[in-house]
Scaffold this active site. Structure first.
Site, mmCIF file in Angstrom:
data_model
loop_
_atom_site.group_PDB
_atom_site.id
_atom_site.type_symbol
_atom_site.label_atom_id
_atom_site.label_comp_id
_atom_site.label_asym_id
_atom_site.label_seq_id
_atom_site.Cartn_x
_atom_site.Cartn_y
_atom_site.Cartn_z
ATOM 1 N N GLU A 85 0.769 -1.133 0.071
ATOM 2 C CA GLU A 85 -0.415 0.017 -0.071
ATOM 3 C C GLU A 85 0.959 1.222 0.033
ATOM 4 O OE1 GLU A 85 -3.219 -0.019 2.965
ATOM 5 O OE2 GLU A 85 -3.391 2.270 2.919
ATOM 6 N N LYS A 280 -7.029 -0.961 11.563
ATOM 7 C CA LYS A 280 -6.588 -1.358 10.062
ATOM 8 C C LYS A 280 -5.366 -0.657 9.761
ATOM 9 C CE LYS A 280 -6.289 -1.476 5.590
ATOM 10 N NZ LYS A 280 -5.186 -0.917 4.818
ATOM 11 N N ASP A 296 4.174 -14.618 11.301
ATOM 12 C CA ASP A 296 2.794 -15.131 10.807
ATOM 13 C C ASP A 296 1.776 -14.098 11.070
ATOM 14 O OD1 ASP A 296 0.414 -16.154 10.375
ATOM 15 O OD2 ASP A 296 0.704 -18.021 11.533
ATOM 16 N N HIS A 393 -2.374 10.425 0.317
ATOM 17 C CA HIS A 393 -2.466 9.232 -0.088
ATOM 18 C C HIS A 393 -2.402 9.281 -1.757
ATOM 19 C CE1 HIS A 393 -4.030 4.939 0.071
ATOM 20 N NE2 HIS A 393 -4.612 5.306 -0.944
#
Ligand code: MEV
Length: 438
Positions: A85, A280, A296, A393
């Protein structure tokens, strides 16, 4: 419908690709070429990657980036981040620099306990089961002596086994709830091996326990597995500074900035719709380091979100307050990670990432990862309460848009230059590209 394939795993890689393209692609040569393009020219390296999983046909790249300038507990780190991202790494780097000037990040591991459970059914008398458990507990512990030997040498091992009565939740349901210290290993294999041994001993001993009725002797083991929920394997990372050291702009004074920031965190603490997005963003930073260091990320994600809901409603993993003119902002998150075992000694990029971090032990890596999460959240909340998220962004996304439209190096350079002074929107990028090409 594609016919069912038998013996697929036994085919070699070329045969698997032939089957795949013949059954799933119109343009078989193009599909083959795409898979081949991502093979590593170094055959040994390719084989290593092929053997990480089954039916491997090619590799799937993710960017390997670094975020420099992190000061954690007065030590300088360059943090490896594996994430696709755009803007995540830039946000982390900016946050690192910002907090460098304000004392850096402080991080502490609160505890490191891992959990595993043997889930079983027992339909007899509870008192009988309790007495039985007390009588065999030492045998359970003794049974894992050979399994535990190496772990004990490193300072870890089993901490305790408890019999838990879960019959209020589900008829006849009991557990052996076991806690472990696994030091620098994530410990999944060690824990699962111990649990399977406990299950075996539990069953065998029950058959021979004289105070059980015949029916009681048949304990039914349902499953033995570690828990990825590790509320006692938690790390805290924190930053703080005087309110007056926070950004002071035309639109917001430092105090207004601090109050707006705390308000944004309070909203994430109270409102699950916001909390999920907020967390998130934290996981953007956490996962990127977890992946780069060969851990993991599914386990980390599962435990983080369970922890976020530990008080009965989903909430923020970060917190902030202003006390006596000091702004304090922190994250508390469970992180069951390892710096030995698993991919850590196999994947060359993981080895490089750990070397970059100066070969941390698991506790140090927990601290680094938590800091990456806090830094990420700081970057996101800072943008959200000031310019809005899209400005930064879209700037970072610009290259993705240009690549989608096969912009040449010259076109990219001109358009990036244009957008240093203009707001990036998808349509504006397309327009500028068209103008250039006209
Ligand atoms: C995007 O990947 C993450 C953010 O939405 C996080 C947030 O809203 O806090 C920017």
């Amino acid at each position: 419908m594609t016919p069912e394939v038998t013996g697929f795993s036994k085919l070699n890689k070329h045969q698997k690709i032939d089957w795949l393209v013949a059954n799933h692609f119109q343009n078989t040569e193009k599909a083959k070429q795409t898979l081949h393009n991502y093979w590593n020219a170094n055959e040994q390296l390719q084989q290593l990657h092929d053997e990480f999983a089954e039916n491997t046909l090619s590799n799937f790249y993710l960017p390997f980036s670094i975020a420099p300038n992190f000061t954690i507990n007065n030590k300088r780190y360059t943090i490896p981040m594996t994430i696709e991202e755009s803007s995540v790494v830039a946000a982390a780097s900016n946050a690192a620099k910002f907090w460098n000037k304000r004392g850096g990040f402080k991080a502490t591991v609160i505890n490191t306990e891992k959990i595993g459970q043997v889930h079983f059914s027992f339909s007899g008398k509870k008192e009988h089961l309790n007495s039985f458990f007390k009588s065999i507990k030492s045998k359970l512990i003794a049974a894992i002596t050979p399994i535990e030997a190496n772990m004990k040498k490193r300072g870890g091992g089993l901490l305790d086994i408890q019999l838990r009565d879960k019959t209020q939740e589900l008829a006849n349901y009991y557990q052996l709830h076991c806690t472990f210290e696994t030091v620098d290993a994530m410990g999944a294999n060690f824990i699962n091996t111990c649990l399977e041994k406990f299950a075996e001993v539990l069953q065998i001993e029950a058959l021979e326990y004289d105070d059980f009725s015949d029916a009681e002797k048949n304990i039914e083991i349902i499953m033995s597995i570690l828990s990825n929920y590790v509320p006692n394997c938690v790390v805290k990372a924190e930053v703080s500074c005087k309110v007056s050291e926070l950004p002071n702009t035309e639109n917001l004074s430092s105090l207004e900035y601090a109050e707006k920031f705390v308000r944004a965190i309070n909203i994430a603490e109270k409102e699950p719709y916001r909390a999920v997005t907020h967390n998130k963003g934290i996981m953007n930073g956490i996962d990127a380091v977890v992946i780069a260091t060969g851990n993991d990320f599914r386990a980390i994600e599962a435990s983080a979100h369970a922890y976020a809901a530990k008080n009965g409603s989903y909430s923020s993993l970060t917190h902030a307050h202003i006390t006596n003119d000091v702004f304090t902002y922190y994250i508390e998150i469970p992180l069951a990670i390892g710096t030995i075992g698993g991919l850590t000694s196999l994947h060359p990029m993981v080895k490089l990432a750990l070397e970059l971090l100066e070969k941390p032990n698991a506790k140090q890596l927990m601290e680094i990862i938590a800091v990456a999460g806090l830094a990420q959240n700081f970057g996101a909340v800072n943008s959200l309460i000031t310019t809005g998220i899209q400005k930064g962004h879209m700037k970072m996304h610009l290259l993705n848009i240009l690549n989608q439209h096969h912009a040449t190096a010259e076109e990219k350079q001109k358009i990036v230059q244009f957008f240093t002074k203009n707001t990036v929107t998808h349509s504006e990028v397309i327009k500028q590209l068209a103008l250039l090409r006209a």
